[in-house]
Design an enzyme around this catalytic site. Structure first.
Site: not given
Ligand code: SAJ
Length: 403
Positions: A14, A204, A211, A258
């Protein structure tokens, strides 16, 4: 470089993109990182992380003299702390990097300076740092502006989201909030929402916890459906036809830096109150363990049925689809666990987004699926969706490839 306007402490996923963004607007940034290799790389106009469009942004900023890196801070008008907040034992957040970054700039501070924390932090961290600063610099008491402003960018789309996402900005007092909003306004096109520091810190943590809880619900459904003999993907698709229902997708667990981490910042400080948040973490972690157990069972069933050891393809290692990032990946955890239990079966490990790995020997995804008796889909990479799987193969689909 003359005195920079901004000191950016922490040049990681970041900090570096943010420094490049500020520098692109012809504001001088002095970036600080404890790692001399990182400093050297950036000063050579190169980058040490994988992120689309970041390379040119950094190369230009360095070439034009708006971005310079060093291992120590210098005097500026704005100080941004964008360092990691990892975990100690028992999932307790460790803010020692934020503390040491703050201590490093205390001697440089002067009246009117703006100090901002972006690092994901436990509630109350900004106020704690304010007390630390004023205890060492009583001459500056109430003469500094201090705020918390979390980032919300999605890895892989950082350069776009940094500019366009809304931001939440919370000062330790309203003057600080206004000053921080004015600072970000120069670089950010998304809306800037004003609040206090504690709410911004909590915001945050809550975004990612929300999620995590929603994914835990989907994962819990997948466990129930497995027992109830219902296709969970079909079920969720149908339930989501309701105008006010939006269930996320189950998978093989939750990874990344995250969502699988931030909820613990709340749970460790408020264990009695954060029951759903804590339980969601347990469910999502358990889902990975459950997947590994399912592979084990499928393996034994194959042996009983065929009297021979199966060949097993483990499809995907990344922490989510279509990326090359393996850190904190549930798929990687499952692969490790399955291999620990290996008993002369042949394994094919597949990750189309990376060329090689220092632990896993990788196999092409087509070769692996053709050769394997048991195909285990761990990550829903696009490539896997185009595969034609013959009927005679055993398929464990943990991420909805065949849905
Ligand atoms: N996942 C599932 N099912 C879903 C969606 C995701 O199992 O329906 C899993 C993914 O495979 C992965 C994990 O969740 O293992 C996280 O993936 P993600 O795409 O949901 O998020 P990150 O970790 O890449 O990024 C998140 C984001 N936060 C949110 O969407 C609330 C991003 O905007 C943040 O900036 C980031 O965390 C952070 O830095 O906090």
């Amino acid at each position: 470089m003359n005195q920079p306007e901004v000191v950016m402490i922490g040049l990681g996923y970041i900090g570096l993109p943010t420094a490049a963004l500020i520098a692109q607007k012809k504001t001088k940034v002095h970036g600080v990182d404890i790692n001399p290799d990182v400093v050297e790389t950036i000063n050579a106009g190169k980058i040490h992380i994988v992120e689309p469009e970041l390379d040119t942004a950094v190369a230009n900023a360095v070439k034009e003299g708006y971005l310079k890196a060093a291992t120590t801070p210098v005097e500026a008008n704005v100080y941004l702390v964008v360092v990691p907040t990892p975990f100690k034992a028992k999932n307790e957040p460790d803010i020692s990097f934020v503390e040491s970054a703050t201590k490093a700039i205390i001697p440089l501070l002067k009246e009117g300076d703006l100090y901002i924390i972006e690092s994901t932090s436990p509630i109350g961290t900004t106020e704690k740092m304010m007390r630390l600063i004023y205890s060492e610099r009583p001459d500056l008491e109430d003469k500094l502006f201090m705020a918390y402003c979390p980032e919300r960018v999605l890895p892989g789309n950082v350069m776009y989201e940094l500019v366009n996402n809304d931001r939440v900005i919370g000062g330790v007092n309203s003057e600080s909030t206004h000053k921080a909003v004015a600072f970000y306004r120069q670089f950010i096109e998304g809306d800037l929402h004003k609040t206090n520091a504690r709410t911004a810190e909590m915001c945050k943590l809550v975004e990612n916890s929300s999620r995590d809880v929603q994914i835990a619900f989907a994962n819990e459904l997948s466990l129930i459906c497995d027992k109830a003999n219902i296709n969970v993907w079909e079920l969720i698709e149908l339930a989501n036809k309701h105008p006010r229902v939006n269930i996320l997708q189950p998978g093989c667990g939750v990874g990344g830096h995250c969502i699988a981490v931030d909820p613990y910042f709340i749970v460790s400080d408020y264990p009695l109150e954060s029951k759903i948040i804590g339980k969601a973490r347990e469910i999502n972690n358990y889902k990975s363990f459950w997947c590994a157990e399912k592979v084990q069972t499928a393996k034994l069933e194959f042996e009983l049925k065929h009297g021979s050891k199966p060949k097993i393809a483990l499809m995907g290692l990344a922490f989510k689809p279509n990326i090359d990032d393996l850190r904190e990946s549930p798929a990687k955890y499952i692969a490790q666990k399955v291999l620990q239990n290996a008993n002369n079966e042949e394994y094919y490990i597949v990750e189309p987004n990376i060329d090689s790995h220092n632990v896993f020997k990788l196999t092409n995804y087509k070769t692996a699926t053709e050769a394997a008796d048991i195909i285990v889909f761990l990550v829903a990479h696009d490539e896997f969706k185009t595969l034609k799987i013959p009927q005679d193969k055993v398929v464990l689909d943990f991420c909805g490839i065949l849905k």
